[in-house]
Motif scaffolding. Structure first.
Motif, PDB file in Angstrom:
ATOM      1  N   ASP A  92       0.868  -1.180   0.000  1.00  0.00           N
ATOM      2  CA  ASP A  92       0.000   0.000   0.000  1.00  0.00           C
ATOM      3  C   ASP A  92       0.899   1.223   0.000  1.00  0.00           C
ATOM      4  O   ASP A  92       2.040   1.147   0.433  1.00  0.00           O
ATOM      5  N   ASN A 200      -4.338  -0.119 -10.703  1.00  0.00           N
ATOM      6  CA  ASN A 200      -5.374  -0.580  -9.765  1.00  0.00           C
ATOM      7  C   ASN A 200      -6.539   0.397  -9.725  1.00  0.00           C
ATOM      8  O   ASN A 200      -6.375   1.607  -9.914  1.00  0.00           O
ATOM      9  N   CYS A 202      -8.272   1.495  -7.279  1.00  0.00           N
ATOM     10  CA  CYS A 202      -8.349   2.407  -6.135  1.00  0.00           C
ATOM     11  C   CYS A 202      -7.704   3.751  -6.468  1.00  0.00           C
ATOM     12  O   CYS A 202      -8.349   4.800  -6.395  1.00  0.00           O
ATOM     13  N   LEU A 244      -9.006  -4.217  -6.727  1.00  0.00           N
ATOM     14  CA  LEU A 244      -8.085  -4.575  -5.646  1.00  0.00           C
ATOM     15  C   LEU A 244      -8.147  -6.083  -5.390  1.00  0.00           C
ATOM     16  O   LEU A 244      -9.212  -6.684  -5.504  1.00  0.00           O
ATOM     17  N   ASN A 271      -2.213  -0.626  -3.839  1.00  0.00           N
ATOM     18  CA  ASN A 271      -3.344  -0.126  -3.048  1.00  0.00           C
ATOM     19  C   ASN A 271      -2.908   1.167  -2.361  1.00  0.00           C
ATOM     20  O   ASN A 271      -1.734   1.535  -2.429  1.00  0.00           O
TER      21      ASN A 271
END
Ligand SMILES: Nc1ncnc2c1ncn2[C@@H]1O[C@H](COP(=O)(O)OP(=O)(O)O)[C@@H](O)[C@H]1O
Ligand SMILES: O=C(CO)[C@H](O)[C@H](O)COP(=O)(O)O
Length: 557
Positions: A92, A200, A202, A244, A271
């Motif tokens: 992340d 991704n 997100c 994700l 992420n």
């Protein structure tokens, strides 16, 4: 069968941290932090020694690889496990932290022909020098009635992808031209681990105006910004955008050697830090607001439907947990306000007394502030020391402290600042709850819930909601590891969904903070007063904060 593990790597602002997690129950077996060797580059560009402009914040992409090189072997060594038992890896990151790369995926700043140009470097999330571009994006989007604008609470931020890309084009068109793609740093690190560039959903959704059904804003919008941007999304932002937990690929032989892991280990798509924390506290359904509480607060919430909420940072389908609309809001300074007070404004006698008692100044003030009842200080504050990120979305607002007398004590001011940030969170809770996105219970993670019990009780009283606290001190990294386990899948010893992973691996502490009815009643009165000040100074009735800022700028020139 031997025990199985996953590794989560949390890339923060100052450092990266690897955590090795037992997949059976989420136990954190080992962790290790690597401070970034080049720190945040916000004053001098390393290669030229030239001063950077105000509001710049860059990072060195080699530092991200250094984290993998130092911290991953260290958690394997500490735990004594067989690397073959690590079934998946997830990461992340702060966001939007972005960089330009060439056709081979190499950062332009690592190539001698571009390295002297600051625009070739990674722009960190808090690079705020693209505010002019953000203002123009917002103005033009509002004029054109772009339907995506309400999904971002009516304004996009200078921290985000489009503003940063446009700043590069405006100030360094040669770097814009040379860039084959602009990538989120989280996607770039995954590309280095797997050999695949995979974007991704997100970061694309929250930071690059991408929508699951509609995709990016259309070409006409970008053309209206600048004709040279017309094809941006099909060229330099091209590529599939995947949910994700998707497996981005497998660890390459080269990366296996660097990290001590086995080549072929499953790697999840990238992420964002605050978003990864949500399943790590066990939140996989609506009604539960997760607060990542530290220098600032990110508020994360799931909903069944896409609603427009004033001032939210964004709503993205599948943006946090697949199957739900993920909402994000935030306060741009929380711990930072307390830090400002402790560093800049407490009298010397407080620091001396704290040193004598062998506690830090926060703890000294907290103990004394806890002796007051709500309302007993006679003080009220507006928590805008670093502007307002939600609900008003205005970086030009500033802080306010009201009600001081000759008898006001430092601990009373400290308590008032804690309360002011709680009122800021209450505004966000009310904005969601009042617009059909239920907030029934709060979950807290990050540094502050571990540090200040009074603060947490005040938040429970002001919001009149229970607050559960994460058991993990490394919540985002735990979440990243959970997504790594999902990328591996159940047949490899991981999990088939993040919901299953959360059921087994997420934990909150046994004790929670419950609202105290008599405090709730007083805070309700104080919140009404806070709301009057909030609207008076924040919605244009009295623009004194902006006038002061303008005068300050004028006399400073
Ligand atoms: N006892 C305390 N009470 C309230 N705030 C504190 C206390 N100790 C430190 N802080 C604040 O916590 C913040 C750091 O929080 P942390 O979660 O560790 O950092 P980050 O947001 O960088 O991850 C700082 O802004 C600091 O002022
Ligand atoms: O915008 C964000 C998440 O969407 C965060 O504020 C950003 O990533 C930095 O986080 P932190 O303060 O935890 O380092």
């Amino acid at each position: 069968m031997s025990k199985k593990y996953a590794i989560g790597v949390d890339y923060g602002t100052q450092s990266g941290r690897a955590v090795l997690v037992d997949l059976a129950d989420g136990t954190e077996v080992a962790d290790h932090v690597t401070p970034y060797p080049h720190h945040v580059i916000d004053e001098i560009l390393p290669v030229t020694g030239k001063k950077l402009d105000y509001d710049w914040a860059l990072q060195h992409p080699a530092d991200y690889i250094e984290v993998l090189k130092r911290s991953v072997p260290e958690v394997i060594r500490q735990s004594g496990i067989d690397p073959a038992d690590v079934v998946g890896v997830g990461i992340d990151f702060t966001a939007c932290t972005m960089l330009p790369v060439n056709e081979q995926g190499q950062p332009l700043c690592l190539l001698p022909e571009y390295s002297e140009n600051p625009h070739s470097w990674t722009k960190l999330w808090k690079h705020h020098a693209a505010q002019d571009e953000a203002n123009e994006i917002n103005r033009i989007a509002a004029e054109r009635g772009e339907k995506w604008l309400p999904r971002y609470g009516g304004k996009i931020s200078s921290e985000w992808m489009m503003a940063k890309v446009w700043q590069i084009l405006n100030e360094a068109p040669e770097i814009y031209e040379a860039a084959d793609q602009f990538l989120e740093a989280t996607d770039w690190v995954i590309s280095q681990m797997t050999g695949n560039i995979v974007r991704n959903s997100c970061t694309a959704g929250y930071k690059a105006i991408w929508h699951k059904a509609d995709g990016y804003p259309d070409k006409e919008f970008f053309k209206a910004l600048d004709p040279r941007l017309e094809n941006l999304t099909t060229t330099k932002l091209r590529g599939d955008i995947v949910p994700l937990g998707t497996k981005a690929g497998e660890l390459t032989a080269e990366m296996a050697q660097l990290t001590g892991l086995i080549a072929g280990t499953a790697v999840a798509v990238g992420n964002v830090d605050a978003h990864a924390a949500v399943p790590a506290v066990g939140v996989v359904t609506p009604g539960k607001l997760v607060m990542a509480m530290g220098t600032s607060i990110c508020h994360m919430l799931l909903g069944e439907t896409e609603q427009e909420v004033e001032g939210m940072c964004g709503v993205v389908e599948d943006g946090i947990i697949p199957g739900y609309f993920g909402y994000e809001a935030g306060q741009s300074a929380v711990g930072d306000i307390f830090e400002w007070y402790v560093e800049e404004a407490v009298p010397a006698y407080v620091k001396e007394a704290a040193a004598l008692e062998n506690v830090n100044v926060h703890e000294w003030l907290e103990t004394r502030a806890a002796a007051y009842k709500p309302g007993q200080t006679g003080l009220l504050a507006l928590d805008w020391w670093n502007g307002n990120r939600s609900v008003l979305v205005d970086t030009n607002l500033t802080g306010l402290l009201l009600g001081c007398t000759l008898l006001t004590k430092p601990e009373e001011i400290y308590r008032t600042l804690l309360e002011a940030t709680a009122f800021g969170t209450r505004k966000i809770v009310d904005a969601f709850h009042g617009n059909g996105v239920a907030v029934d219970v709060l979950y807290a993670c990050g540094g502050l819930p571990q540090k200040n019990r009074l603060l947490m009780q005040i938040y429970a009283d002001v919001t009149n909601r229970e607050i559960k606290v994460a058991a993990s001190k490394q919540t985002p990294a735990l979440g990243a590891a959970m997504f790594g386990a999902v990328a591996a899948g159940a047949d490899k010893g991981g999990y088939d969904s993040i919901v299953e992973a959360a059921e087994k691996m997420a934990r909150v502490r046994e004790d929670s903070y419950l609202p105290i009815p008599e405090n709730v009643a007083i805070y309700e009165l104080l919140f009404q007063e806070y709301s009057k000040l909030h609207d008076y100074f924040g919605r244009g009735e009295n623009n004194v904060m902006k006038h002061l800022k303008a005068i300050k700028e004028e006399v400073t020139e």
